[in-house]
Design an enzyme around this catalytic site. Structure first.
Site, PDB file in Angstrom:
ATOM      1  N   ILE A 240      38.479  -1.022 112.549  1.00 24.19           N
ATOM      2  CA  ILE A 240      38.928  -0.934 111.160  1.00 24.19           C
ATOM      3  C   ILE A 240      37.934  -0.043 110.428  1.00 24.19           C
ATOM      4  CG2 ILE A 240      39.321  -2.241 109.004  1.00 24.19           C
ATOM      5  CD1 ILE A 240      41.422  -2.881 111.062  1.00 24.19           C
TER       6      ILE A 240
ATOM      7  N   GLU B 186      37.033   2.380 106.794  1.00 26.25           N
ATOM      8  CA  GLU B 186      37.058   2.156 105.353  1.00 26.25           C
ATOM      9  C   GLU B 186      38.456   2.356 104.764  1.00 26.25           C
ATOM     10  OE1 GLU B 186      34.466   4.877 103.369  1.00 26.25           O
ATOM     11  OE2 GLU B 186      35.225   4.256 101.407  1.00 26.25           O
TER      12      GLU B 186
ATOM     13  N   LYS C 268      42.322   7.922 113.115  1.00 25.90           N
ATOM     14  CA  LYS C 268      42.021   7.140 111.904  1.00 25.90           C
ATOM     15  C   LYS C 268      43.155   7.369 110.955  1.00 25.90           C
ATOM     16  CE  LYS C 268      37.018   7.327 111.617  1.00 25.90           C
ATOM     17  NZ  LYS C 268      35.895   7.667 110.791  1.00 25.90           N
TER      18      LYS C 268
ATOM     19  N   ASP D 109      23.687   8.613 106.234  1.00 29.60           N
ATOM     20  CA  ASP D 109      24.069   7.278 106.734  1.00 29.60           C
ATOM     21  C   ASP D 109      23.841   7.212 108.239  1.00 29.60           C
ATOM     22  OD1 ASP D 109      24.984   4.724 106.686  1.00 29.60           O
ATOM     23  OD2 ASP D 109      27.108   5.230 106.506  1.00 29.60           O
TER      24      ASP D 109
HETATM   25  P1  AMP Z   1      34.697   4.405 111.233  1.00 26.34           P
HETATM   26  O1  AMP Z   1      35.746   4.401 110.182  1.00 26.34           O
HETATM   27  O2  AMP Z   1      34.357   5.789 111.694  1.00 26.34           O
HETATM   28  O3  AMP Z   1      33.503   3.603 110.880  1.00 26.34           O
HETATM   29  O4  AMP Z   1      35.358   3.700 112.514  1.00 26.34           O
HETATM   30  C1  AMP Z   1      35.554   2.316 112.608  1.00 26.34           C
HETATM   31  C2  AMP Z   1      35.407   1.880 114.042  1.00 26.34           C
HETATM   32  O5  AMP Z   1      36.406   2.480 114.854  1.00 26.34           O
HETATM   33  C3  AMP Z   1      34.081   2.296 114.675  1.00 26.34           C
HETATM   34  O6  AMP Z   1      33.082   1.356 114.431  1.00 26.34           O
HETATM   35  C4  AMP Z   1      34.418   2.373 116.156  1.00 26.34           C
HETATM   36  O7  AMP Z   1      34.363   1.110 116.749  1.00 26.34           O
HETATM   37  C5  AMP Z   1      35.866   2.823 116.127  1.00 26.34           C
HETATM   38  N1  AMP Z   1      35.935   4.283 116.283  1.00 26.34           N
HETATM   39  C6  AMP Z   1      35.916   5.221 115.312  1.00 26.34           C
HETATM   40  N2  AMP Z   1      36.020   6.451 115.830  1.00 26.34           N
HETATM   41  C7  AMP Z   1      36.086   6.301 117.167  1.00 26.34           C
HETATM   42  C8  AMP Z   1      36.181   7.216 118.271  1.00 26.34           C
HETATM   43  N3  AMP Z   1      36.207   8.522 118.071  1.00 26.34           N
HETATM   44  N4  AMP Z   1      36.233   6.705 119.511  1.00 26.34           N
HETATM   45  C9  AMP Z   1      36.189   5.378 119.705  1.00 26.34           C
HETATM   46  N5  AMP Z   1      36.089   4.474 118.715  1.00 26.34           N
HETATM   47  C10 AMP Z   1      36.036   4.923 117.461  1.00 26.34           C
END
Ligand code: AMP
Length: 941
Positions: A582, A584, A606, A699
């Site tokens: 999940i 933001e 995303k 960050d």
């Molecule tokens: P973020 O919005 O980038 O913080 O993504 C939320 C979560 O999704 C992260 O903590 C990861 O566990 C997972 N995630 C995001 N991008 C990736 C990616 N490129 N490959 C695998 N998992 C991802």
């Protein structure tokens, strides 16, 4: 051409399904819609309810509703009956539904969702009673464009959403569809399933059958036509059925048999007596004429029909055929286009086109037979008509040429149309990315015969069409003109391969700089040079070979920024599989991306959840605009964005092991020090790249580092800079990641590469302690106070002294005393090369005085060979290239970059990627060997 949308003539239905549920076959009809009968299964224990409501015309309709918004972790399934695919290869599912706005439901924060998931399952069995949820493949997460806020039915009907998704179904005779509710308040009103066909069509006298479109959104199905009656093949007739149900590119065709002519695309019988000369001579030898043959008299009743700059002429056969049947007609004048031909016509009709607009013409039709004299018909064998053509639009533009091609721009120039047919008022340029086809295109208008097109994506093939407009309207578009943008920021001038002119406007003044071609252009905003909010004090000078990050918030139009740096992907090329996190702005899913001409890759997706504001959309996409500017093996790679349909998505490479902090916690104590240092090296290499581009991350933390299956760490999450810029003081202090942030950044928002270095020190600590929370359960206020009093995190268990010393260096109070990322990278590389002397000492031992000049030691004797390595990754064709360039050891490979490879002749991007990805892996295993050797050589205490 209009699409031929056809409802599948199948019985489909909506059914309820839940694991371990007890099914009953229901008989109630959900409705009958254009031949679509919907039956259903009713699931006894599931959460979807079948409810009758009135539609906007007060007609009762059946719906399926679910609204479990108060409880977390919902997974309520509803599935259809079996739907035979009837030869379709890609099916379209149109769902009409209403969805309640979560904000309008009091006290449901966190549990209420505004999406549902659509799945399918291909099967040969038309009566599956139980299908595991895990057998279904996800088509998409469906979000509402409109959500309603009141329970009032009238209001709900007004906010009806219609979403269409499509999916390839090729493996079984049919399929089931399923709807998974994850905690939303939804009513499904109708579900239609259809597929597209190219309709039965006749082109060039060949019939092409009604044909199902192909399996992929870009596929073209080649179809062979069959000649219509009384015609024969001239060249094999072929056409392509496009994914949208349009026929494209007719090739070849048929011609009428003698004595028949083409009319309106079908064969019309004219007069059977006309035979070809050869046949006539045969007939003649058999049946001698009684009277001597004569030339024919003139054709009769010549009539004309003018259509803009074309004319159709029709006449009747001469009164006297001269005792013969081999009559042929010819028409005049020349220099225009006759169809089917100008002379030797068997038929009494000809179409003349490409005439001048508003011009008077006289046409003469002459008749001749085998005994006519001379080459042209005499006056008495001819008939004439005089007419004036109409006003007409210009003919298509030809000869388009491109010049000054760069990463994002091109200048186009073209010739005036051959027949302008009046004064040209303007030209219109239509262009689109080739692999997007005309699904999304841009239009540009210009009064001159040239246009500068900007804002293109780099290394992308574009298709251009140009058309002219006169008082009579637009002419037809030119034939497609294709070219590819390149990777150069600037067009080359003359043959100066190493230098080029960059026009850079600084503070309103214009300065011409002569710089290397590798320098990337700086953003402009209303004529002002702006690197926006980056700290100028820390900014690098404009060095050749350095790319500078462009803040997407300097663009007024966020879409322009995102398309400048990110490639638009068609949503149909993305296949979402599962939710993995999940973020933001909404869910993060994993899935597959298949782009034309490329192999399918696994990606992370995303999405921006429904009901977003303009600001949220802008903020969400800004991450893609930032990420799209980076190209480094330790920075998460952006594949593209979906902005032209909903949900808006950001597609990045998939990192199998997720975020670094969680990954390390899961594998507590399982890695060697060398492996941990390898991860740290990857992170610092990515950070060096970012700081070279003058990008400050703000960050940096282990949670924002992603790890792939080869343990390669990549920096991600480029959203915080924007948050910290915008927020008020109060919001700022709650948003800022105190434990990772340098004191000067907390105190007065002084974010610089040196504040990122502080955060990097914390990441080092997180890595060496396997994901421990920095400062454990101390409060933020206590952390700030402790840091101010000079307290620093102690070395994690088994952490080599030199690494802790490096952390302490990163946490120097005065930021100018902190090492730069280049220095940290050099230090880690030296540690890796001399592990026996540097990485052995842990915790309590005497600290190394200064890490900026680590202790030297005997070089490690390499057992590694570039040859074996290249062989293992299938790149042995580069053995000589790499060896000749001095890349013969893992150490030397540490410095290898994409540019290096390009300069020694490794130019294929996929090969470059493969080599770079593998370099890190090689280093890790190489270091592992060293570690083992170290352990072997250690004397037990
Ligand atoms: P973020 O919005 O980038 O913080 O993504 C939320 C979560 O999704 C992260 O903590 C990861 O566990 C997972 N995630 C995001 N991008 C990736 C990616 N490129 N490959 C695998 N998992 C991802």
């Amino acid at each position: 051409m209009a699409l031929d949308l056809r409802l599948s003539q199948v019985r489909t239905g909506v059914a309820a399904m839940r694991q371990n549920c007890n099914y009953q076959l229901g008989t109630t009809k959900l409705g009958r819609k254009r031949g679509l009968i919907i039956g259903m299964f009713v699931c006894v224990c599931c959460q979807w309810e079948e409810v009758s409501i009135m539609d906007e015309k007060n007609i009762p309709i059946r719906t399926y509703q679910v609204c479990n918004v108060m409880e977390p972790s919902q997974s309520n399934w509803l599935r259809t009956d079996w739907i035979p695919r009837s030869g379709a290869q890609r099916i379209y599912v149109e769902i009409k539904f209403t969805l309640r706005d979560c904000n309008s439901l009091p006290g449901v924060t966190g549990t209420c969702k505004e999406t549902f998931n659509l799945y399918y399952y291909e099967s040969n069995n038309d009566r599956e009673h139980y299908i595991r949820e895990s057998n279904f493949l996800k088509i998409d997460t469906v979000a509402a464009d409109e959500s309603f806020t009141q329970v009032d039915i009238g209001d709900r009907i007004m906010k009806l959403n219609t979403e269409v998704r499509n999916v390839k179904v090729t493996t079984r005779k049919g399929f089931y569809l399923a709807f998974q509710d994850v905690g939303a308040c939804i009513a499904l009103i109708s579900v239609r399933v259809f597929y597209k066909t190219c309709p039965l069509s006749i082109r060039n006298l060949a019939t092409f059958p009604d044909t199902n479109t192909g399996a992929d959104t870009s596929s073209l199905v080649e179809v062979r036509g069959s000649c219509v009656n009384q015609s024969e093949e001239r060249e094999e007739p072929k056409m392509y059925c496009g994914a949208d149900g349009e026929w494209l590119v007719p090739i070849g065709g048929c011609v009428c048999n003698p004595g028949y002519e083409e009319k309106g695309g079908v064969i019309k019988f004219i007069y059977i007596a006309l035979l070809t000369s050869a046949d006539i001579s045969k007939c003649c030898t058999e049946t001698q004429p009684k009277t001597p043959n004569k030339p024919p008299s003139a054709p009769q009743q010549l009539i004309s029909e003018v259509n803009e700059t074309s004319v159709v002429l029709e006449w009747s056969a001469p009164l006297r055929l001269g005792g013969r049947t081999d009559i042929r007609y010819s028409s005049y004048p020349g220099n225009v286009l006759f169809s089917p031909q100008q002379s030797g016509l068997g038929a009494t009709r000809v179409c003349v086109s490409e005439l001048q607009a508003h011009t008077r013409y006289t046409f003469t039709i002459g008749a001749r037979n085998g005994v006519s004299q001379g080459h042209t018909a005499r006056a008495r064998e001819s008939v004439s008509v005089t007419l004036t053509t109409n006003q007409a639009a210009p003919s298509p533009v030809t000869s388009i040429q491109a010049s000054d091609v760069t990463r994002h721009d091109v200048s186009l120039a073209w010739q005036q149309p051959d027949r302008a047919n009046g004064v040209i008022l303007e030209y219109e340029v239509k262009y689109y990315e080739k692999n997007q086809k005309e699904r999304s295109y841009r239009i540009m208008k210009t009064a001159s015969r040239s246009a500068d097109i900007t804002g293109l994506n780099p290394l992308t093939v574009y298709v251009f069409h140009v058309r002219a407009r006169t008082a009579a309207g637009y002419g037809e578009f030119s034939a497609p003109f294709e070219f590819s943008t390149n990777s150069d920021p600037l067009p080359l001038i003359g043959n100066a391969a190493n230098s080029t002119l960059l026009l850079l406007s600084i503070s309103g003044g214009v300065v011409l700089l002569l710089i290397s071609t590798t320098v990337f252009i700086i953003s402009h905003r209303r004529g002002q040079y702006s690197k926006a909010k980056q700290d100028l004090e820390e900014e690098k000078h404009l060095n050749p070979g350095v790319r500078i990050y462009v803040d997407p918030f300097t663009y007024e139009d966020p879409d322009q920024a995102v398309h400048e740096f990110a490639k638009e992907i068609d949503a149909s090329n993305i296949h979402i599989e599962k939710v993995i996190g999940i973020g933001e702005f909404g869910e993060v899913c994993s899935g597959c991306l298949r782009l034309q001409g490329k192999r399918e890759i696994y990606v992370a997706i995303k999405s921006l959840k429904a009901g977003y504001t303009d600001k949220q959309r802008r903020d969400f996409l800004s991450e893609a605009s930032i990420m799209g500017q980076f190209d480094h093996p330790n920075i998460i790679r952006l594949e593209g964005v979906v902005t032209r349909c909903k949900p808006v998505m950001i597609i990045t490479e998939y990192m199998e092991n997720g975020s670094l902090n969680t990954f390390l916690r899961k594998h507590d104590g399982q890695f060697t020090v060398i492996q941990l240092v390898g991860m740290l090296r990857g992170i610092v290499s990515g950070m060096k790249y970012l700081s070279d581009m003058s990008y400050v991350h703000r960050d940096l933390a282990a949670r924002n580092i992603l790890v792939n299956s080869n343990l390669v760490c990549k920096v991600s999450d480029f959203g915080l800079s924007r948050v910290l810029e915008d927020e008020s003081e109060a919001a700022y202090t709650t948003q800022i990641p105190i434990r990772w942030t340098a004191p000067e950044a907390i105190a007065y928002r002084k974010f610089t590469p040196a504040s990122d270095t502080w955060s990097y020190g914390v990441v080092m600590w997180e890595v060496m302690s396997y994901g421990e929370r920095p400062y454990w359960d101390m409060s933020n206020q206590d952390v700030i106070k402790a840091i101010d009093e000079g307290y620093r995190l102690p070395p994690p268990m088994d952490c080599p002294v030199c690494l802790h010393q490096l952390m302490l260096d990163c946490w120097q109070r005065d930021r100018i005393h902190r090492p730069s990322f280049t220095q940290i990278l050099n230090i880690l590389d030296k540690l890796i090369r001399n592990p026996t002397t540097t990485l052995r000492r842990t915790g309590g031992e005497r600290p190394v005085p200064t890490l900026l000049e680590p202790v030297g030691g005997p070089e490690f004797v390499s057992v590694w060979s570039v040859e074996y390595w290249l062989q293992a990754i299938g790149m042995d064709m580069y053995r000589d290239t790499l060896t000749a360039a001095g890349y013969t050891s893992p150490d030397s490979l540490l410095t290898l970059t994409q540019q290096d490879m390009a300069s020694i002749g490794i130019v294929t991007p996929s090969h470059q990627d493969q080599i770079l990805a593998s370099v890190q892996q090689v280093l890790l295993s190489h270091m592992q060997q060293i570690e083992e050797q170290m352990q072997d050589s250690m004397v037990p205490v």
